[in-house]
Design an enzyme around this catalytic site. Structure first.
Site, PDB file in Angstrom:
ATOM      1  N   GLU A  25       0.993   4.520   1.886  1.00 33.18           N
ATOM      2  CA  GLU A  25       1.424   4.537   3.026  1.00 33.18           C
ATOM      3  C   GLU A  25       2.735   3.727   3.871  1.00 33.18           C
ATOM      4  O   GLU A  25       4.276   4.135   4.027  1.00 33.18           O
ATOM      5  CB  GLU A  25       0.130   4.418   4.368  1.00 33.18           C
ATOM      6  CG  GLU A  25      -0.976   4.797   3.971  1.00 33.18           C
ATOM      7  CD  GLU A  25      -1.243   4.145   3.277  1.00 33.18           C
ATOM      8  OE1 GLU A  25      -1.267   3.131   2.347  1.00 33.18           O
ATOM      9  OE2 GLU A  25      -2.613   4.262   3.676  1.00 33.18           O
ATOM     10  N   CYS A  67      -2.529  -0.460   7.300  1.00 40.59           N
ATOM     11  CA  CYS A  67      -1.692   0.519   7.424  1.00 40.59           C
ATOM     12  C   CYS A  67      -2.144   1.688   8.638  1.00 40.59           C
ATOM     13  O   CYS A  67      -1.439   2.431   9.089  1.00 40.59           O
ATOM     14  CB  CYS A  67      -2.249   1.531   5.943  1.00 40.59           C
ATOM     15  SG  CYS A  67      -1.874   0.378   4.724  1.00 40.59           S
ATOM     16  N   LEU A 116     -12.176  -5.381 -29.679  1.00 38.45           N
ATOM     17  CA  LEU A 116     -12.827  -5.650 -28.915  1.00 38.45           C
ATOM     18  C   LEU A 116     -10.956  -5.128 -27.754  1.00 38.45           C
ATOM     19  O   LEU A 116     -11.693  -5.493 -26.972  1.00 38.45           O
ATOM     20  CB  LEU A 116     -13.698  -6.141 -27.686  1.00 38.45           C
ATOM     21  CG  LEU A 116     -15.764  -5.223 -28.743  1.00 38.45           C
ATOM     22  CD1 LEU A 116     -16.525  -6.671 -27.636  1.00 38.45           C
ATOM     23  CD2 LEU A 116     -15.232  -3.991 -28.371  1.00 38.45           C
ATOM     24  N   THR A 135     -23.267  -4.614 -32.981  1.00 39.04           N
ATOM     25  CA  THR A 135     -22.162  -4.338 -33.654  1.00 39.04           C
ATOM     26  C   THR A 135     -21.202  -5.332 -33.753  1.00 39.04           C
ATOM     27  O   THR A 135     -20.465  -5.022 -34.474  1.00 39.04           O
ATOM     28  CB  THR A 135     -21.940  -3.546 -32.458  1.00 39.04           C
ATOM     29  OG1 THR A 135     -22.685  -2.434 -32.161  1.00 39.04           O
ATOM     30  CG2 THR A 135     -20.662  -3.045 -32.001  1.00 39.04           C
ATOM     31  N   HIS A 147       0.672  -0.869  -0.240  1.00 37.68           N
ATOM     32  CA  HIS A 147      -0.079   0.289  -0.285  1.00 37.68           C
ATOM     33  C   HIS A 147       0.830   1.713   0.253  1.00 37.68           C
ATOM     34  O   HIS A 147       1.814   1.237   0.490  1.00 37.68           O
ATOM     35  CB  HIS A 147      -0.580  -0.361   1.440  1.00 37.68           C
ATOM     36  CG  HIS A 147      -2.306  -1.373   1.105  1.00 37.68           C
ATOM     37  ND1 HIS A 147      -3.776  -1.182   2.423  1.00 37.68           N
ATOM     38  CD2 HIS A 147      -2.448  -1.790   0.305  1.00 37.68           C
ATOM     39  CE1 HIS A 147      -3.693  -2.150   2.138  1.00 37.68           C
ATOM     40  NE2 HIS A 147      -3.307  -2.554   0.291  1.00 37.68           N
ATOM     41  N   ALA A 170     -18.500   7.812 -31.208  1.00 35.59           N
ATOM     42  CA  ALA A 170     -18.125   9.524 -31.246  1.00 35.59           C
ATOM     43  C   ALA A 170     -18.800   9.711 -32.690  1.00 35.59           C
ATOM     44  O   ALA A 170     -19.955   8.871 -33.577  1.00 35.59           O
ATOM     45  CB  ALA A 170     -16.763   8.173 -32.156  1.00 35.59           C
ATOM     46  N   ARG A 226     -10.251   2.145 -22.831  1.00 30.17           N
ATOM     47  CA  ARG A 226     -10.730   1.296 -22.714  1.00 30.17           C
ATOM     48  C   ARG A 226      -9.549   0.250 -21.963  1.00 30.17           C
ATOM     49  O   ARG A 226     -10.452  -0.996 -20.977  1.00 30.17           O
ATOM     50  CB  ARG A 226     -10.161   0.615 -23.331  1.00 30.17           C
ATOM     51  CG  ARG A 226     -11.713   0.532 -24.741  1.00 30.17           C
ATOM     52  CD  ARG A 226     -10.974  -0.654 -26.516  1.00 30.17           C
ATOM     53  NE  ARG A 226     -12.431  -0.458 -27.113  1.00 30.17           N
ATOM     54  CZ  ARG A 226     -12.536  -1.099 -28.222  1.00 30.17           C
ATOM     55  NH1 ARG A 226     -11.157  -1.410 -28.526  1.00 30.17           N
ATOM     56  NH2 ARG A 226     -13.233  -1.165 -28.940  1.00 30.17           N
ATOM     57  N   TRP A 237     -13.112   6.103 -40.859  1.00 34.48           N
ATOM     58  CA  TRP A 237     -13.340   6.166 -39.087  1.00 34.48           C
ATOM     59  C   TRP A 237     -14.180   7.612 -39.226  1.00 34.48           C
ATOM     60  O   TRP A 237     -14.047   9.002 -40.138  1.00 34.48           O
ATOM     61  CB  TRP A 237     -11.935   6.717 -38.091  1.00 34.48           C
ATOM     62  CG  TRP A 237     -11.657   5.171 -38.293  1.00 34.48           C
ATOM     63  CD1 TRP A 237      -9.936   4.806 -39.471  1.00 34.48           C
ATOM     64  CD2 TRP A 237     -11.911   4.276 -37.656  1.00 34.48           C
ATOM     65  NE1 TRP A 237      -9.810   3.669 -38.764  1.00 34.48           N
ATOM     66  CE2 TRP A 237     -11.277   3.086 -37.434  1.00 34.48           C
ATOM     67  CE3 TRP A 237     -12.155   4.661 -36.396  1.00 34.48           C
ATOM     68  CZ2 TRP A 237     -10.847   2.033 -36.837  1.00 34.48           C
ATOM     69  CZ3 TRP A 237     -12.690   3.180 -35.209  1.00 34.48           C
ATOM     70  CH2 TRP A 237     -11.805   2.339 -35.429  1.00 34.48           C
ATOM     71  N   GLU A 242     -19.681   0.761 -24.978  1.00 34.13           N
ATOM     72  CA  GLU A 242     -19.091   0.866 -26.525  1.00 34.13           C
ATOM     73  C   GLU A 242     -20.322   1.174 -27.611  1.00 34.13           C
ATOM     74  O   GLU A 242     -19.821   1.265 -28.258  1.00 34.13           O
ATOM     75  CB  GLU A 242     -17.862   0.527 -27.297  1.00 34.13           C
ATOM     76  CG  GLU A 242     -17.041   0.754 -26.107  1.00 34.13           C
ATOM     77  CD  GLU A 242     -15.296   0.292 -26.738  1.00 34.13           C
ATOM     78  OE1 GLU A 242     -15.559   0.856 -28.035  1.00 34.13           O
ATOM     79  OE2 GLU A 242     -14.491   1.020 -26.341  1.00 34.13           O
TER      80      GLU A 242
HETATM   81  N1  LIG Z   1     -19.570   4.708 -34.443  1.00 32.19           N
HETATM   82  C1  LIG Z   1     -19.696   4.066 -33.514  1.00 32.19           C
HETATM   83  O1  LIG Z   1     -19.051   4.571 -32.637  1.00 32.19           O
HETATM   84  C2  LIG Z   1     -20.442   2.067 -33.291  1.00 32.19           C
HETATM   85  C3  LIG Z   1     -20.465   2.121 -32.434  1.00 32.19           C
HETATM   86  C4  LIG Z   1     -20.594   0.987 -31.850  1.00 32.19           C
HETATM   87  C5  LIG Z   1     -21.319   0.433 -32.724  1.00 32.19           C
HETATM   88  N2  LIG Z   1     -22.009   0.991 -33.874  1.00 32.19           N
HETATM   89  C6  LIG Z   1     -22.688   0.455 -35.198  1.00 32.19           C
HETATM   90  O2  LIG Z   1     -24.111   0.422 -34.645  1.00 32.19           O
HETATM   91  C7  LIG Z   1     -24.524   0.019 -35.436  1.00 32.19           C
HETATM   92  C8  LIG Z   1     -25.067  -1.553 -34.467  1.00 32.19           C
HETATM   93  O3  LIG Z   1     -26.105  -0.974 -33.222  1.00 32.19           O
HETATM   94  P1  LIG Z   1     -27.259  -1.445 -33.130  1.00 32.19           P
HETATM   95  O4  LIG Z   1     -27.944   0.052 -31.863  1.00 32.19           O
HETATM   96  O5  LIG Z   1     -28.065  -1.943 -34.196  1.00 32.19           O
HETATM   97  O6  LIG Z   1     -27.305  -2.740 -32.080  1.00 32.19           O
HETATM   98  P2  LIG Z   1     -26.281  -2.913 -30.486  1.00 32.19           P
HETATM   99  O7  LIG Z   1     -26.847  -2.566 -29.391  1.00 32.19           O
HETATM  100  O8  LIG Z   1     -25.225  -3.176 -30.740  1.00 32.19           O
HETATM  101  O9  LIG Z   1     -26.938  -4.430 -30.669  1.00 32.19           O
HETATM  102  C9  LIG Z   1     -28.570  -3.634 -29.649  1.00 32.19           C
HETATM  103  C10 LIG Z   1     -28.771  -6.141 -29.422  1.00 32.19           C
HETATM  104  O10 LIG Z   1     -28.015  -6.211 -28.508  1.00 32.19           O
HETATM  105  C11 LIG Z   1     -28.858  -7.478 -27.705  1.00 32.19           C
HETATM  106  N3  LIG Z   1     -29.377  -6.782 -26.527  1.00 32.19           N
HETATM  107  C12 LIG Z   1     -29.131  -7.827 -25.301  1.00 32.19           C
HETATM  108  N4  LIG Z   1     -29.824  -7.102 -24.378  1.00 32.19           N
HETATM  109  C13 LIG Z   1     -29.421  -6.304 -24.578  1.00 32.19           C
HETATM  110  C14 LIG Z   1     -30.775  -4.990 -23.716  1.00 32.19           C
HETATM  111  N5  LIG Z   1     -30.682  -5.512 -22.402  1.00 32.19           N
HETATM  112  N6  LIG Z   1     -30.441  -4.173 -24.343  1.00 32.19           N
HETATM  113  C15 LIG Z   1     -30.006  -3.176 -25.539  1.00 32.19           C
HETATM  114  N7  LIG Z   1     -29.325  -4.603 -26.420  1.00 32.19           N
HETATM  115  C16 LIG Z   1     -29.573  -5.710 -25.997  1.00 32.19           C
HETATM  116  C17 LIG Z   1     -30.390  -6.906 -28.194  1.00 32.19           C
HETATM  117  O11 LIG Z   1     -30.423  -7.957 -29.391  1.00 32.19           O
HETATM  118  P3  LIG Z   1     -30.381  -9.564 -28.742  1.00 32.19           P
HETATM  119  O12 LIG Z   1     -31.995  -9.260 -28.774  1.00 32.19           O
HETATM  120  O13 LIG Z   1     -30.173 -10.651 -29.936  1.00 32.19           O
HETATM  121  O14 LIG Z   1     -29.675 -10.401 -27.610  1.00 32.19           O
HETATM  122  C18 LIG Z   1     -30.153  -5.978 -28.991  1.00 32.19           C
HETATM  123  O15 LIG Z   1     -30.789  -5.888 -30.562  1.00 32.19           O
HETATM  124  C19 LIG Z   1     -23.634  -1.226 -35.813  1.00 32.19           C
HETATM  125  O16 LIG Z   1     -24.279  -1.018 -37.114  1.00 32.19           O
HETATM  126  C20 LIG Z   1     -22.006  -0.466 -35.783  1.00 32.19           C
HETATM  127  O17 LIG Z   1     -21.355  -0.703 -37.037  1.00 32.19           O
HETATM  128  C21 LIG Z   1     -21.388   2.445 -34.489  1.00 32.19           C
HETATM  129 ZN   LIG Z   2      -3.510  -0.450   3.445  1.00 29.52          ZN
END
Ligand SMILES: NC(=O)c1ccc[n+]([C@@H]2O[C@H](COP(=O)([O-])OP(=O)(O)OC[C@H]3O[C@@H](n4cnc5c(N)ncnc54)[C@H](OP(=O)(O)O)[C@@H]3O)[C@@H](O)[C@H]2O)c1
Ligand SMILES: [Zn+2]
Length: 371
Positions: free
Chosen positions: A65, A97, A217, A209, A63, A167, A197, A183, A297
């Protein structure tokens, strides 16, 4: 001897200076201490000269200290200890400590915040005061709470601190109407994203996604040996392909169905009313596993679900100077959205940073403060 002859530099400006030094030392751990807090300590001798410094480098390591007191040795006698978190009283080793501080002959301690861990909660301050050590609590308290915000939330609620990251273009799109998103932001933003991350214990995305982008990831920073967070996929129906890049060790597929997915761990959780994974149950389970922070994300559906349930603590929005346009180009939050502006979640404590040509906006939605 009177207190005054013992008391080295107990003025306010010295306290602010050395407490800030303890915080800076603590921050050097850069979140590697999880599930422990980041702690730094400074020992001044009775004349007010620097005698020892240290910080906690991670679980199983000394720790802060202990490090600072070991460096100070005999010079700790009659001196002052600055530490950003109350010394511990639990038996992680002997002495703990608080006892080590007492045995060292330290005259005064300056502590930024008490420890929200239920095994401590003021016990360290009490132990010091019972041993007649002068104790000042609360110097740079805000900064100390912020530095350890993951730890504080976890110890107060049993759940990880949740950061949502996205983003967007200047007109709020995360992709073009054709789905292109790589991007939108520049290199500096992306590097910052990888740093985020590596600072979190877990990263989470939705199954859509994974299906659309097949992300790895991982945290990648040039030339640095970075800590890899646990990868979590929300996949209620276990739609993920065995060949997805995210499938491997250090991956957890959260689902409502039994099944096996390569080397990944399949965690079966209760379904919410809509049949999807219950997010509160997921957070409780992650907290039990001592994950103190998680970076969400996306995509949009997942972000929307976390926001709708009030489960996000902090957001990072990277805004790039691009205009995408189009009714069909998605934004960072899916779902059905809110009807009234008065229902919009309030954001607090906004911060703006320039990253190359992009702007990073961070803000809090929840604030967890220990007393
Ligand atoms: N530009 C960026 O920064 C960025 C980042 C991430 C993603 N993206 C884009 O986002 C798109 C995908 O997004 P999306 O909104 O369609 O899907 P998503 O958020 O990636 O996935 C949603 C799916 O997750 C599952 N899920 C399970 N538990 C859930 C809960 N409690 N709440 C919500 N969803 C839950 C569900 O499918 P089930 O019911 O089958 O489990 C739901 O349909 C992709 O095209 C990707 O390229 C872009
Ligand atoms: Zn301590």
């Amino acid at each position: 001897m009177t207190a005054e002859t013992h008391a080295p530099g107990s003025d306010r400006s010295a306290d602010l200076h050395w407490s800030a030094r303890a915080l800076a030392l603590a921050a050097q751990a850069d979140y590697r201490t999880s599930p422990n807090p980041m702690v730094g300590a400074v020992v001044l001798d009775r004349e007010g000269h620097l005698a020892g410094e240290g910080y906690h480098k991670g679980p199983g390591r000394p720790h802060a200290e202990e490090e600072a007191l070991a460096q100070a040795g005999e010079r700790a006698k009659g001196g002052t200890l600055y530490v950003n978190l109350e010394p511990c009283t639990h038996a992680h080793r002997t002495p703990n400590c608080a006892d080590a501080v007492i045995e060292s002959g330290i005259y005064r301690t300056v502590i930024s915040m008490t420890d929200p861990d239920e095994r401590v909660r003021g016990g360290g301050v009490q132990a010091l005061e019972s041993a007649r050590i002068r104790t000042t609590v609360g110097v740079h308290a805000e900064r100390a709470q912020k530095l350890n915000e993951f730890y504080v939330k976890h110890r107060l609620t049993g759940r990880p601190f949740v950061t949502a990251k996205f983003a967007v273009s200047l007109d709020g799109k995360i992709a073009t109407r054709a789905g292109e998103s790589h991007w939108i932001t520049g290199e500096e933003s992306r590097r910052h994203g990888h740093r985020l991350r590596s600072q979190h214990d877990a990263i989470l995305v939705g199954i859509n996604t994974v299906i659309a982008d097949d992300p790895e990831l991982s945290a990648r920073l040039d030339g640095e040996d970075v800590r890899q967070p646990l990868r979590i996929v929300l996949d209620s129906q276990l739609r993920i392909r065995q060949s997805a890049r995210v499938v491997g060790t250090n991956t957890l597929i959260a689902t409502t169905k039994p099944g096996r997915v390569g080397l990944a761990e399949v965690l079966q959780l209760p379904a919410a009313a809509d049949g999807r994974i219950s997010l509160p149950d997921l957070l409780d389970e992650l907290g039990k596993r001592n994950l103190i922070s998680m970076l969400v994300e996306g995509g949009g559906e997942v972000h929307a679900a976390f926001f709708a349930e009030g489960l996000v603590d902090k957001i990072y929005a990277y805004v790039a100077p691009k205009l995408i346009g189009g009714r069909d180009a998605p934004g960072p939050l899916g779902g059905s959205g809110i009807e009234h502006l008065s229902d919009a979640a309030g954001l607090m404590d906004l911060d703006f940073t320039r990253l190359g040509d992009d702007i990073l906006i961070s803000a809090y939605t929840n604030v967890h403060r220990d007393r």
